[in-house]
Design an enzyme around this catalytic site. Structure first.
Site, PDB file in Angstrom:
ATOM      1  N   ASN A   1     -30.288   6.993  33.210  1.00 24.17           N
ATOM      2  CA  ASN A   1     -31.666   7.513  33.052  1.00 24.17           C
ATOM      3  C   ASN A   1     -32.356   7.786  34.397  1.00 24.17           C
ATOM      4  O   ASN A   1     -32.777   6.840  35.066  1.00 24.17           O
ATOM      5  CB  ASN A   1     -32.497   6.528  32.239  1.00 24.17           C
ATOM      6  CG  ASN A   1     -32.125   6.557  30.784  1.00 24.17           C
ATOM      7  OD1 ASN A   1     -30.951   6.509  30.441  1.00 24.17           O
ATOM      8  ND2 ASN A   1     -33.114   6.660  29.921  1.00 24.17           N
TER       9      ASN A   1
ATOM     10  N   GLY B   1     -32.261   8.723  16.977  1.00 27.13           N
ATOM     11  CA  GLY B   1     -31.346   9.213  18.019  1.00 27.13           C
ATOM     12  C   GLY B   1     -31.124   8.237  19.153  1.00 27.13           C
ATOM     13  O   GLY B   1     -30.214   8.413  19.962  1.00 27.13           O
ATOM     14  N   ASP B   2     -31.965   7.192  19.271  1.00 25.14           N
ATOM     15  CA  ASP B   2     -31.805   6.242  20.378  1.00 25.14           C
ATOM     16  C   ASP B   2     -30.585   5.345  20.180  1.00 25.14           C
ATOM     17  O   ASP B   2     -30.371   4.832  19.080  1.00 25.14           O
ATOM     18  CB  ASP B   2     -33.042   5.327  20.488  1.00 25.14           C
ATOM     19  CG  ASP B   2     -34.133   5.925  21.353  1.00 25.14           C
ATOM     20  OD1 ASP B   2     -33.825   6.824  22.154  1.00 25.14           O
ATOM     21  OD2 ASP B   2     -35.292   5.483  21.231  1.00 25.14           O
TER      22      ASP B   2
ATOM     23  N   TYR C   1     -28.617  16.300  20.908  1.00 22.38           N
ATOM     24  CA  TYR C   1     -28.604  16.460  22.370  1.00 22.38           C
ATOM     25  C   TYR C   1     -27.308  15.883  22.951  1.00 22.38           C
ATOM     26  O   TYR C   1     -26.604  16.546  23.714  1.00 22.38           O
ATOM     27  CB  TYR C   1     -29.824  15.767  22.998  1.00 22.38           C
ATOM     28  CG  TYR C   1     -29.658  15.535  24.474  1.00 22.38           C
ATOM     29  CD1 TYR C   1     -29.751  16.581  25.368  1.00 22.38           C
ATOM     30  CD2 TYR C   1     -29.345  14.267  24.973  1.00 22.38           C
ATOM     31  CE1 TYR C   1     -29.547  16.379  26.724  1.00 22.38           C
ATOM     32  CE2 TYR C   1     -29.150  14.055  26.318  1.00 22.38           C
ATOM     33  CZ  TYR C   1     -29.252  15.116  27.196  1.00 22.38           C
ATOM     34  OH  TYR C   1     -29.033  14.913  28.528  1.00 22.38           O
TER      35      TYR C   1
ATOM     36  N   PHE D   1     -27.853  22.742  35.608  1.00 19.72           N
ATOM     37  CA  PHE D   1     -28.776  21.771  35.014  1.00 19.72           C
ATOM     38  C   PHE D   1     -29.476  22.311  33.771  1.00 19.72           C
ATOM     39  O   PHE D   1     -29.862  21.526  32.905  1.00 19.72           O
ATOM     40  CB  PHE D   1     -29.903  21.431  36.002  1.00 19.72           C
ATOM     41  CG  PHE D   1     -29.487  20.643  37.212  1.00 19.72           C
ATOM     42  CD1 PHE D   1     -29.254  19.289  37.129  1.00 19.72           C
ATOM     43  CD2 PHE D   1     -29.357  21.262  38.449  1.00 19.72           C
ATOM     44  CE1 PHE D   1     -28.899  18.556  38.246  1.00 19.72           C
ATOM     45  CE2 PHE D   1     -29.001  20.540  39.575  1.00 19.72           C
ATOM     46  CZ  PHE D   1     -28.766  19.191  39.470  1.00 19.72           C
TER      47      PHE D   1
ATOM     48  N   SER E   1     -24.212  13.535  30.732  1.00 20.50           N
ATOM     49  CA  SER E   1     -25.112  12.414  30.417  1.00 20.50           C
ATOM     50  C   SER E   1     -24.331  11.264  29.804  1.00 20.50           C
ATOM     51  O   SER E   1     -23.298  11.468  29.153  1.00 20.50           O
ATOM     52  CB  SER E   1     -26.145  12.944  29.419  1.00 20.50           C
ATOM     53  OG  SER E   1     -26.720  11.891  28.711  1.00 20.50           O
TER      54      SER E   1
ATOM     55  N   LEU F   1     -39.722   8.027  29.037  1.00 16.34           N
ATOM     56  CA  LEU F   1     -40.506   6.803  29.203  1.00 16.34           C
ATOM     57  C   LEU F   1     -41.402   6.797  30.443  1.00 16.34           C
ATOM     58  O   LEU F   1     -42.603   6.533  30.346  1.00 16.34           O
ATOM     59  CB  LEU F   1     -39.535   5.607  29.239  1.00 16.34           C
ATOM     60  CG  LEU F   1     -40.164   4.237  29.440  1.00 16.34           C
ATOM     61  CD1 LEU F   1     -41.101   3.889  28.291  1.00 16.34           C
ATOM     62  CD2 LEU F   1     -39.079   3.170  29.579  1.00 16.34           C
TER      63      LEU F   1
ATOM     64  N   LYS G   1     -23.857  17.682  24.918  1.00 14.79           N
ATOM     65  CA  LYS G   1     -23.204  17.296  26.182  1.00 14.79           C
ATOM     66  C   LYS G   1     -21.711  17.036  25.944  1.00 14.79           C
ATOM     67  O   LYS G   1     -20.872  17.396  26.770  1.00 14.79           O
ATOM     68  CB  LYS G   1     -23.887  16.076  26.802  1.00 14.79           C
ATOM     69  CG  LYS G   1     -25.298  16.348  27.303  1.00 14.79           C
ATOM     70  CD  LYS G   1     -25.321  17.334  28.466  1.00 14.79           C
ATOM     71  CE  LYS G   1     -26.720  17.663  28.928  1.00 14.79           C
ATOM     72  NZ  LYS G   1     -26.803  18.773  29.898  1.00 14.79           N
TER      73      LYS G   1
END
Ligand code: UFG
Length: 344
Positions: free
Chosen positions: A182, A300-301, A152, A83, A127, A203, A156
């Site tokens: 998520n 990045g979203d 990020y 992890f 992810s 969030l 992955k």
């Protein structure tokens, strides 16, 4: 004899919940964590829930000498669940090198030592960010891997490629990459949960900290996306449901039941929920008001992503069991419990 599992990042959010499930199933756990985004008191929570204090070593897996020494000392490890990594999409856009260095070097150190010590089984924490913004939703494991939206996400993607290449070079090594959507919520005991250090990036901890009065208001990043209410859509999965999937994956590896030496599974609920819907559902489930304001988009979203987890349901015999309402309530109970303990 009990089988030994190395859990890197086992003091962290998903890691700690997975350690609980592993210990409940009778596995011996050794945790390696550098506590860069976690606190040692999480081990007390794990101990209270399971009655067992997991073995723990604190060091940075990017340190190759320390990592090698650790693996030489723990030759009996049967499975590694990896992890330990940085995980904030927005932060990775600001600090890309920090993300590439941390997430990739630690992985390579682990893999090198697994090969050296002939440890054959890896569960990798991947992810849904590997899909970038998918063309088709819900997204399946067969979807093309498009350019990641953030460093990020790219770490992955690259991590999965590194693992895949190593596996192709070595028939003995097997890995399962679990592509999480998520993860949110906390253990039902409220003894462990998400515990970000400093200002939360994610969030739900931001919402719970706002509701308890620690933050003034939540910033909702964008209401001009092409979604029904304009805010981003994600697939929010309960962290205990997610943790249980790791035990299932580990058993599959140990029973040598994998169909390929490298397998990937989506882990989500299959339901897309917007940021504003999360705020509303939180308010309804907990009776707490969340102050928020709409601000600009976060770099990045992706706009929207939710899973098709049928392959994991069918092949692993795993599915999510906890509703969004109870999951948000568990996050709130954890926040309250943590704050009352701190104020004692
Ligand atoms: N959001 C806000 N305000 C905040 C924080 C988040 O509006 O203060 C929004 C984001 O813009 C996004 C949604 O809430 O639309 C979810 O954001 P998170 O930061 O909670 O989660 P991400 O989707 O960015 O990333 C998380 C994990 C990653 C994981 C990914 C999979 O942090 O590690 O889910 O989707 F890979």
């Amino acid at each position: 004899m009990k089988q030994k599992v190395l859990v890197t990042g086992g003091v962290g959010y998903i890691g700690s919940h997975t350690v609980v499930e592993l210990q409940n199933e009778g596995y011996d756990v050794v945790i390696v964590d550098n506590l860069s985004n976690s606190v040692i008191s999480v081990l007390d929570g794990i101990t209270k829930i399971t009655g067992i204090r997991p073995e723990f070593e604190q060091f940075d897996l990017c340190d190759s000498v320390k990592t090698t020494n650790f693996f030489q000392k723990h030759k009996e490890i049967a499975v590694v669940i990896h992890f330990a990594a940085f995980k904030a999409v927005g932060e990775s856009v600001q600090k890309p090198l920090m993300y590439y260095q941390n997430n990739l070097i630690s992985l390579m150190n682990i893999l090198e030592n697994m090969k050296r010590q002939q440890i054959q089984n890896l569960v990798f924490s991947s992810s849904c960010t590997v899909y970038g913004q998918p063309d088709e939703l819900p997204v399946t494991e067969k979807a093309p891997i498009k350019k990641a939206n953030s460093p990020y996400g790219n770490t992955k993607q690259i991590s999965e490629e590194i693992i895949y290449d190593l596996i192709c070079s070595d028939d003995n090594l097997k890995a399962i990459a679990l592509r999480y959507f998520n993860p949110i919520g906390a253990h039902e005991s409220a003894l462990i949960g998400e515990l970000p250090i400093g200002t939360p990036n994610n969030l739900v901890p931001y919402i719970t900290q706002t509701a308890i009065g620690k933050r003034k208001e939540l910033s909702v990043f964008g209401n001009d996306y092409h979604t029904p209410d304009g805010s981003c859509i994600r697939d929010y999965i309960n962290v205990v449901d997610l943790a249980k999937a790791h035990v299932v994956a580990l058993k599959r590896l140990l029973a040598k039941k994998t169909k390929q030496n490298f397998e990937t599974f989506n882990l989500g609920t299959g339901i897309g929920v917007s940021v504003l819907e999360i705020v509303n559902t939180f308010e309804k489930s907990t009776g707490q008001k969340v102050n928020y304001k709409i601000v600009g988009r976060r770099d990045g979203d992706v706009e929207k992503v939710w899973s098709d987890s049928k392959y994991a349901n069918d092949e692993l015999g795993w599915k999510t069991e906890r509703s969004l309402e109870e999951t948000l309530l568990s996050a709130w109970n954890w926040e309250k419990q943590y704050n009352s303990k701190k104020n004692e």
